[in-house]
Write a protein that holds these residues in place. Sequence first.
Motif, mmCIF file in Angstrom:
data_model
loop_
_atom_site.group_PDB
_atom_site.id
_atom_site.type_symbol
_atom_site.label_atom_id
_atom_site.label_comp_id
_atom_site.label_asym_id
_atom_site.label_seq_id
_atom_site.Cartn_x
_atom_site.Cartn_y
_atom_site.Cartn_z
ATOM 1 N N TYR A 194 0.835 -1.214 0.000
ATOM 2 C CA TYR A 194 0.000 0.000 0.000
ATOM 3 C C TYR A 194 0.866 1.259 0.000
ATOM 4 C CZ TYR A 194 -3.309 3.573 1.502
ATOM 5 O OH TYR A 194 -4.065 4.717 1.577
ATOM 6 N N GLU A 195 1.979 1.229 0.713
ATOM 7 C CA GLU A 195 2.875 2.382 0.725
ATOM 8 C C GLU A 195 3.432 2.655 -0.671
ATOM 9 O OE1 GLU A 195 3.378 4.551 3.207
ATOM 10 O OE2 GLU A 195 1.796 3.404 4.197
ATOM 11 N N TYR A 196 3.741 1.597 -1.410
ATOM 12 C CA TYR A 196 4.183 1.782 -2.793
ATOM 13 C C TYR A 196 3.055 2.363 -3.643
ATOM 14 C CZ TYR A 196 8.587 -0.713 -2.071
ATOM 15 O OH TYR A 196 9.835 -1.082 -1.649
ATOM 16 N N ALA A 197 1.835 1.932 -3.378
ATOM 17 C CA ALA A 197 0.685 2.471 -4.109
ATOM 18 C C ALA A 197 0.523 3.965 -3.826
ATOM 19 C CB ALA A 197 -0.586 1.708 -3.727
ATOM 20 N N LYS A 198 0.735 4.374 -2.586
ATOM 21 C CA LYS A 198 0.671 5.798 -2.241
ATOM 22 C C LYS A 198 1.710 6.596 -3.017
ATOM 23 C CE LYS A 198 0.383 7.090 2.062
ATOM 24 N NZ LYS A 198 0.599 7.124 3.526
ATOM 25 N N LYS A 199 2.930 6.059 -3.091
ATOM 26 C CA LYS A 199 3.985 6.741 -3.841
ATOM 27 C C LYS A 199 3.625 6.816 -5.323
ATOM 28 C CE LYS A 199 7.694 5.248 -0.700
ATOM 29 N NZ LYS A 199 8.903 4.382 -0.568
ATOM 30 N N ALA A 200 3.043 5.731 -5.842
ATOM 31 C CA ALA A 200 2.677 5.703 -7.259
ATOM 32 C C ALA A 200 1.561 6.692 -7.574
ATOM 33 C CB ALA A 200 2.257 4.293 -7.663
ATOM 34 N N SER A 201 0.700 6.967 -6.600
ATOM 35 C CA SER A 201 -0.373 7.936 -6.835
ATOM 36 C C SER A 201 0.184 9.354 -6.999
ATOM 37 C CB SER A 201 -1.381 7.902 -5.685
ATOM 38 O OG SER A 201 -0.786 8.349 -4.477
ATOM 39 N N ARG A 202 1.416 9.549 -6.495
ATOM 40 C CA ARG A 202 2.090 10.842 -6.671
ATOM 41 C C ARG A 202 3.075 10.810 -7.831
ATOM 42 N NH1 ARG A 202 2.236 10.067 -0.956
ATOM 43 N NH2 ARG A 202 4.414 9.355 -1.106
ATOM 44 N N ASP A 203 3.650 9.638 -8.073
ATOM 45 C CA ASP A 203 4.639 9.480 -9.134
ATOM 46 C C ASP A 203 4.369 8.170 -9.856
ATOM 47 O OD1 ASP A 203 6.788 9.300 -10.827
ATOM 48 O OD2 ASP A 203 8.311 9.164 -9.241
ATOM 49 N N ARG A 204 3.714 8.237 -11.002
ATOM 50 C CA ARG A 204 3.267 7.044 -11.713
ATOM 51 C C ARG A 204 4.420 6.113 -12.087
ATOM 52 N NH1 ARG A 204 -1.015 5.172 -14.870
ATOM 53 N NH2 ARG A 204 -0.482 2.997 -15.261
ATOM 54 N N MET A 212 -2.906 -6.660 -3.032
ATOM 55 C CA MET A 212 -3.059 -6.444 -1.591
ATOM 56 C C MET A 212 -4.232 -7.255 -1.061
ATOM 57 S SD MET A 212 -2.524 -2.298 -1.376
ATOM 58 C CE MET A 212 -3.389 -1.851 -2.880
ATOM 59 N N TRP A 213 -4.365 -7.218 0.245
ATOM 60 C CA TRP A 213 -5.562 -7.772 0.871
ATOM 61 C C TRP A 213 -6.126 -6.715 1.807
ATOM 62 C CZ3 TRP A 213 -0.739 -10.252 1.297
ATOM 63 C CH2 TRP A 213 -0.043 -10.088 2.488
ATOM 64 N N GLU A 214 -7.336 -6.985 2.313
ATOM 65 C CA GLU A 214 -7.991 -6.016 3.181
ATOM 66 C C GLU A 214 -7.234 -5.850 4.507
ATOM 67 O OE1 GLU A 214 -10.086 -4.007 2.379
ATOM 68 O OE2 GLU A 214 -11.504 -4.815 0.939
ATOM 69 N N PRO A 215 -7.229 -4.613 5.074
ATOM 70 C CA PRO A 215 -8.022 -3.437 4.681
ATOM 71 C C PRO A 215 -7.362 -2.545 3.627
ATOM 72 C CG PRO A 215 -6.884 -2.964 6.731
ATOM 73 C CD PRO A 215 -6.543 -4.403 6.375
ATOM 74 N N GLU A 216 -6.144 -2.891 3.195
ATOM 75 C CA GLU A 216 -5.420 -2.018 2.258
ATOM 76 C C GLU A 216 -6.121 -1.901 0.905
ATOM 77 O OE1 GLU A 216 -2.873 -2.759 5.538
ATOM 78 O OE2 GLU A 216 -3.769 -4.257 4.193
ATOM 79 N N VAL A 217 -6.841 -2.975 0.494
ATOM 80 C CA VAL A 217 -7.567 -2.904 -0.778
ATOM 81 C C VAL A 217 -8.570 -1.750 -0.747
ATOM 82 C CG1 VAL A 217 -9.237 -4.082 -2.251
ATOM 83 C CG2 VAL A 217 -7.266 -5.330 -1.375
ATOM 84 N N SER A 218 -9.384 -1.700 0.301
ATOM 85 C CA SER A 218 -10.391 -0.633 0.416
ATOM 86 C C SER A 218 -9.735 0.735 0.544
ATOM 87 C CB SER A 218 -11.297 -0.891 1.622
ATOM 88 O OG SER A 218 -12.076 -2.048 1.421
ATOM 89 N N MET A 219 -8.608 0.794 1.258
ATOM 90 C CA MET A 219 -7.901 2.061 1.413
ATOM 91 C C MET A 219 -7.394 2.573 0.062
ATOM 92 S SD MET A 219 -5.846 1.034 4.895
ATOM 93 C CE MET A 219 -4.621 2.316 4.745
ATOM 94 N N ALA A 220 -6.872 1.672 -0.764
ATOM 95 C CA ALA A 220 -6.357 2.076 -2.072
ATOM 96 C C ALA A 220 -7.486 2.585 -2.969
ATOM 97 C CB ALA A 220 -5.636 0.909 -2.738
ATOM 98 N N VAL A 221 -8.649 1.946 -2.866
ATOM 99 C CA VAL A 221 -9.792 2.350 -3.693
ATOM 100 C C VAL A 221 -10.377 3.671 -3.191
ATOM 101 C CG1 VAL A 221 -12.148 1.738 -4.379
ATOM 102 C CG2 VAL A 221 -10.339 -0.003 -4.408
ATOM 103 N N ASN A 222 -10.592 3.763 -1.875
ATOM 104 C CA ASN A 222 -11.286 4.922 -1.310
ATOM 105 C C ASN A 222 -10.397 6.144 -1.108
ATOM 106 O OD1 ASN A 222 -13.658 3.369 -1.144
ATOM 107 N ND2 ASN A 222 -13.094 2.577 0.867
ATOM 108 N N LYS A 223 -9.137 5.912 -0.764
ATOM 109 C CA LYS A 223 -8.249 7.039 -0.453
ATOM 110 C C LYS A 223 -7.341 7.426 -1.608
ATOM 111 C CE LYS A 223 -8.150 6.100 4.524
ATOM 112 N NZ LYS A 223 -7.279 5.852 5.712
#
Length: 513
Positions: A194-204, A212-223
């Motif tokens: 999820y941390e890598y996903a956060k970085k990718a949302s700023r730098d593709r 991932m698995w929950e709860p990170e799946v929902s966090m990636a979708v919602n946040k």
Amino acid sequence: MKNSKGPLILSVLIITLVVAAYYGKSWFFQKRTESTSDTKGVKNINWSGDGYMGYSYLHTLEMKKQLARKGLALKFTDDNGDYATRLEKFNNKEFDFIVLPINSYLEHGSKYKFPGVIVAGICESKGADAIVGFEDVMPNGKVNDLNNEDLNIYYTPASPSSFLLDLTISDFALDELESNKHWRHEANGSAEVYEYAKKASRDRAVGDAFVMWEPEVSMAVNKLGMKKLWSSGQFGGYIIDVIVFHRDYIASHPEDVKDFLKTYFRVLNYYHSRPEENIKELSKISDLDEDDVENMISTIDWYSLNENCAKLFDIPPAVGMPSHDGLINSIYACSDVMKRAGTIENEIDDPYSIINSSFIDELKNDEIKTVSSSKSNEKITFNALSKDQWNALSEIGVMRVKPITFQSGANILDYQGEEIVDKVAVMLLNNYPTYRIEIRGHTGSGDENANLKLSQQRADMVKQRLIAVHGIDPNRINAKGYGASQPPKKMNGENPRAYYLRWARVEFVLLDN
């Protein structure tokens, strides 16, 4: 003359009394401790797992209370998903039982010749594990869009996320991902992915997709505004979590195993019949907001006792419903994926050797009332569709199958072709039961009309076998011949002759509304 032995005898007597008193006291306290333990009647059952919400009912207050009445208590060790260590300690009898997905037991248990047996199914992931990413990763909404070696995908090795990747590559024609590995990026757990996903949302440039698995799946979708590209909610029979008891513990404590399972299923029914209390208890255990818990519950399909009978162990259940060998099918399906992915060398010779159905069979009549938690109890029905309605369906993906062979110069399946169709039928029934299927026949170049006719005949022949031999709903299947109009995509480095030989083929395409 005084008797010199008197003081000596007295001294020995005193020392003897002191020693006796000391050891008597020790013995007293020892027996008293044992007696207190016996009076309480509490026996610990040691078990190991991780923080997956599917296991939450084992931690509930009601579980503790009901087990205490039977003189039992659960002692939990959280290994944060370290399956290799979990199996090593289980093999060394540090744990009486463990909980884990079937594929993880197959992968790590084989090293120790499977020290335990599956006594019950806990739940099945129905979206709790997912490939999440940017929408343009799958521009056409097809699984086969992932067949791109230029993608950067993050996942956790030896986990449900790596298995999700492997089965997707295995079941669909993702040849570029299979032949190259540089697109794989390893991480240590779903939270790190999820941390890598956060970085990718700023730098593709960081990455494209994240498993991932929950709860990170929902966090990636919602946040992060990402999309579920492909998840365990879109297939079945693969990611099933089970309870595995050590063989030696079963031999020495069979009644404790039975009491534990009876209690677990009653606790499951208790909470599922009290939705509000259920949400509050799981929120307390997981330390998540109640709204998040409610969302996560929708991604997990828990198995009641009757569902264990009917769906997993092929035991006629207390409440009438058709039964089938779900565990055996899952073991075979997981083994096949892992063998093709290179995770294991050989399929398990005898899947029944790692299953013990006797406890579920004994308990089936003890459950007076069943509150089903399953989202898939109702039989799936397919209405007949018109040609236009078939054309309007969305394509999910083209399945990977070995070449389906026919008798020379004919449209009749040969023996090998029948075997391959039969294997696909098992997957369609057990792993992808909700999708419609289009069977597409293709040929090499030549006379256009003759090719169209032959490709249609071969597609029809495959359809007939699925219906006649495997009982698949005729309304679920559409057979269509394309002749030579849709040649396959040429693979990197493929010579012209090998490429042309792949033109004649039969494809199974999953379709959804």
